[in-house]
Design an enzyme around this catalytic site. Structure first.
Site, PDB file in Angstrom:
ATOM      1  N   GLU A   1      56.892 -16.217 -13.247  1.00  0.00           N
ATOM      2  CA  GLU A   1      56.851 -17.566 -13.850  1.00  0.00           C
ATOM      3  C   GLU A   1      55.486 -17.879 -14.473  1.00  0.00           C
ATOM      4  O   GLU A   1      54.901 -18.931 -14.215  1.00  0.00           O
ATOM      5  CB  GLU A   1      57.239 -18.629 -12.811  1.00  0.00           C
ATOM      6  CG  GLU A   1      58.664 -18.459 -12.321  1.00  0.00           C
ATOM      7  CD  GLU A   1      59.203 -19.612 -11.482  1.00  0.00           C
ATOM      8  OE1 GLU A   1      58.426 -20.502 -11.083  1.00  0.00           O
ATOM      9  OE2 GLU A   1      60.428 -19.616 -11.230  1.00  0.00           O
TER      10      GLU A   1
ATOM     11  N   TYR B 295      67.364 -23.133 -10.937  1.00  0.00           N
ATOM     12  CA  TYR B 295      67.844 -23.788  -9.711  1.00  0.00           C
ATOM     13  C   TYR B 295      68.638 -25.028 -10.088  1.00  0.00           C
ATOM     14  O   TYR B 295      68.341 -25.658 -11.097  1.00  0.00           O
ATOM     15  CB  TYR B 295      66.663 -24.168  -8.813  1.00  0.00           C
ATOM     16  CG  TYR B 295      65.914 -22.973  -8.267  1.00  0.00           C
ATOM     17  CD1 TYR B 295      66.376 -22.309  -7.142  1.00  0.00           C
ATOM     18  CD2 TYR B 295      64.765 -22.499  -8.891  1.00  0.00           C
ATOM     19  CE1 TYR B 295      65.704 -21.201  -6.636  1.00  0.00           C
ATOM     20  CE2 TYR B 295      64.092 -21.389  -8.394  1.00  0.00           C
ATOM     21  CZ  TYR B 295      64.565 -20.750  -7.263  1.00  0.00           C
ATOM     22  OH  TYR B 295      63.912 -19.651  -6.761  1.00  0.00           O
TER      23      TYR B 295
ATOM     24  N   GLU C  16      65.792 -15.101  -9.930  1.00  0.00           N
ATOM     25  CA  GLU C  16      65.761 -16.271  -9.020  1.00  0.00           C
ATOM     26  C   GLU C  16      66.865 -17.222  -9.444  1.00  0.00           C
ATOM     27  O   GLU C  16      66.860 -17.714 -10.575  1.00  0.00           O
ATOM     28  CB  GLU C  16      64.419 -17.005  -9.077  1.00  0.00           C
ATOM     29  CG  GLU C  16      63.333 -16.339  -8.276  1.00  0.00           C
ATOM     30  CD  GLU C  16      62.062 -17.188  -8.187  1.00  0.00           C
ATOM     31  OE1 GLU C  16      62.165 -18.436  -8.091  1.00  0.00           O
ATOM     32  OE2 GLU C  16      60.981 -16.592  -8.227  1.00  0.00           O
TER      33      GLU C  16
HETATM   34  O1  AHR Z   1      61.930 -19.556  -4.831  1.00  0.00           O
HETATM   35  C1  AHR Z   1      61.007 -20.578  -4.721  1.00  0.00           C
HETATM   36  C2  AHR Z   1      60.035 -20.611  -5.897  1.00  0.00           C
HETATM   37  O2  AHR Z   1      60.723 -20.983  -7.055  1.00  0.00           O
HETATM   38  C3  AHR Z   1      59.386 -19.305  -6.275  1.00  0.00           C
HETATM   39  O3  AHR Z   1      58.247 -19.055  -5.533  1.00  0.00           O
HETATM   40  C4  AHR Z   1      59.019 -19.520  -7.707  1.00  0.00           C
HETATM   41  O4  AHR Z   1      59.008 -18.321  -8.441  1.00  0.00           O
HETATM   42  C5  AHR Z   1      60.061 -20.516  -8.205  1.00  0.00           C
HETATM   43  O5  AHR Z   1      59.461 -21.570  -8.851  1.00  0.00           O
END
Ligand code: AHR
Length: 502
Positions: A173, A244, A292
């Site tokens: 990131e 996410y 992720e």
């Molecule tokens: O998975 C949690 C965090 O989310 C990780 O450390 C980061 O890469 C992302 O922002």
């Protein structure tokens, strides 16, 4: 009651599924390592201090690859701190999560753990505070057989054979202002391409992941991909994606449509990667590593209360509910639909930290709701991803239009003569009839119809109460070449067929 129809044929192939799309992630963060996979004082710890109860749950998930050691943490991590005799390892201020890192667990321990979990390691290097030199030394330590300073040091540490780590992430990131050592796209692109070049000189067999945007809402997305890949395209094999989700407005119908956002993200990154391919007149097609992904929002407020400089306290401990499991199923379906380009993906993370597995320190471990769709996809989703032609009733929400109520992916495992239909009914109020017409699957019979459903979208599993779990006797029938079933409202379904020679 509404009806969705689909046609499935053996010859409508998307691609062979790379099993690494069922990967996961362990970061030095909260209780993922300490109290999660590693807890030497736990009554169920093995000779290495690994929790055997957790290893058993990880094995149930059949996780083929696990990313390590971060995450945000890697951008200020000195890998050398985590090797050699434990008593000599330094305690450090870990800046990403503002905790103390004891370094009691490091690269060799993780390689040992991954072996016991039947997983490969996906290793990330620090391109925040460090660069080419640390990266080439690191890979010399892990992958070179011997006869040099770093490889002999590994042997001295008790690892005669190299770990042969194949997959390496070039930073994490790096577009994010929260990252220690954030870079512009140009700065990152140059550094990553030179670090990757040096690493490949040490070990030509490795695969490299160029760091993509942290999520779709980044102001630099997708220029970040265009600029960085201009530099890294030749050295990298994959570009990373992270995303996410959260039901922050408590609008469940909208929440369950988020697969559309993912579709948009994946297709945009493919377009940009292919644009760079065209610009470079390259013969290579870059693949995607969605390294992720998950739901992450339940713990956000609690995490704001954490005092800095603690050791392994709970952080990012989301307690997942039933609707989160449905979205996780939809995310996995989306990866299967893109099996031709998404070759790796890591549910972030694996234990305690936004994870399918939870533990109590010195106590129990249990399966969160999201464990189930992840396990079903990983165990039954291996083979060829087929392209079903779907005709489903649709819905509109605040953020999305024309969303199919039926979200589905179909996997054919030729070797085992098995066909698996993953089907999500996104309708939160009504059942949905599904008719799937199968071409060329004579002699197949339904083995089981697994259903995950619950009346309460907010139901949560805990150490002592486990209301969200699948059952195996759904109503699917297969007759005259057609599977027919009534998918329960808001339900995740796995319909498994097998060739029966009578
Ligand atoms: O998975 C949690 C965090 O989310 C990780 O450390 C980061 O890469 C992302 O922002």
């Amino acid at each position: 009651m509404t009806k969705a129809k689909m046609i499935v044929d053996k010859s409508y192939k998307i691609a062979d599924i790379d099993e690494r799309i069922y990967g996961s992630f362990i970061e030095h963060l909260g209780r993922a390592v300490y109290g999660g996979i590693f807890e030497p004082d736990h009554p169920d710890a093995d000779e290495d201090g690994f929790r055997k109860d957790v290893l058993e749950l990880v094995k149930e998930l059949q996780v083929p690859i696990v990313r390590y050691p971060g995450g945000n943490m890697v951008s200020a991590y000195n890998w050398e701190d985590g090797i050699g005799p434990r008593e000599d390892r330094p305690k450090r201020l870990e800046l990403a999560w503002r905790v103390i890192e004891t370094n009691a667990f490091g690269t060799n321990e993780f390689a040992d753990w991954a072996k016991k979990a039947n997983s490969e390691v996906m290793m990330a290097i620090n391109l925040g505070t460090r660069g080419i030199d640390a990266a080439r030394n690191f890979i010399e330590y892990t992958n070179h057989p011997g006869g040099t300073y770093w490889s002999d040091l590994r042997r001295k540490h008790g690892y005669e054979e190299p770990h042969k780590i194949k997959t390496w992430c070039l930073g994490n990131e790096m577009d994010g202002p929260w990252q220690v050592g954030q870079k512009t796209a140009y700065e990152y692109g140059r550094l990553a391409s030179e670090a990757g070049k040096a690493m490949r000189l040490v070990d030509p067999d490795i695969e490299l992941v160029s760091c993509g945007s942290s999520h779709t809402q980044m102001p630099t997305f997708p220029d970040w991909e265009a600029e960085t890949l201009t530099h890294t395209y030749d050295v990298a094999d994959y570009v990373s994606l992270h995303q996410y989700f959260g039901n922050r407005d408590n609008d469940s119908q909208n929440y369950l449509a988020n697969g559309m956002e993912l579709e948009h993200f994946i297709s945009t990154v493919i377009s940009v990667a292919d644009y760079i391919k065209a610009k470079k007149r390259s013969k290579k097609t870059l693949m995607l590593s969605f390294d992720e992904w998950n739901v992450w929002y339940h713990s956000n407020d609690a995490d704001k209360e954490i005092e800095p400089w603690t050791v392994a306290l709970p952080q990012l401990e989301d307690h997942y509910n039933f609707e989160d499991a449905l979205l996780v199923g939809s995310i996995l379906i989306t990866f299967l639909k893109h099996a031709d380009r998404v070759k790796m993906a890591c549910m972030a993370q694996l234990v305690n930290v936004i994870a399918p597995i939870m533990t109590d320190n010195l106590g129990a471990s249990w399966k969160q709701t999201i464990f189930y769709p992840y396990m079903h996809a990983s165990v039954f989703g291996r083979g060829v991803s087929l392209k079903p032609v779907v005709n489903s009733p649709k819905f509109d929400t605040k953020d999305f239009t024309d969303v199919d109520y039926l979200d589905t992916a179909v996997v054919f495992n030729e070797e085992n003569e098995e066909l698996t239909v993953f089907a999500l009914n996104r309708h939160i109020k009504e059942d949905l009839v599904m008719e799937a017409q199968l071409g060329d699957f004579e002699g197949y019979r339904i083995q089981e119809h697994i259903v995950l459903e619950h009346d309460d979208l907010k139901a949560v599993n805990t150490a002592t109460n486990h209301p969200v779990k699948p059952y195996r006797n759904g109503d699917a029938v297969y007759k005259d070449g057609v599977i027919e079933t009534k998918l329960k409202k808001a339900s995740w379904n796995v319909i498994r067929l097998k060739l029966i020679n009578e």
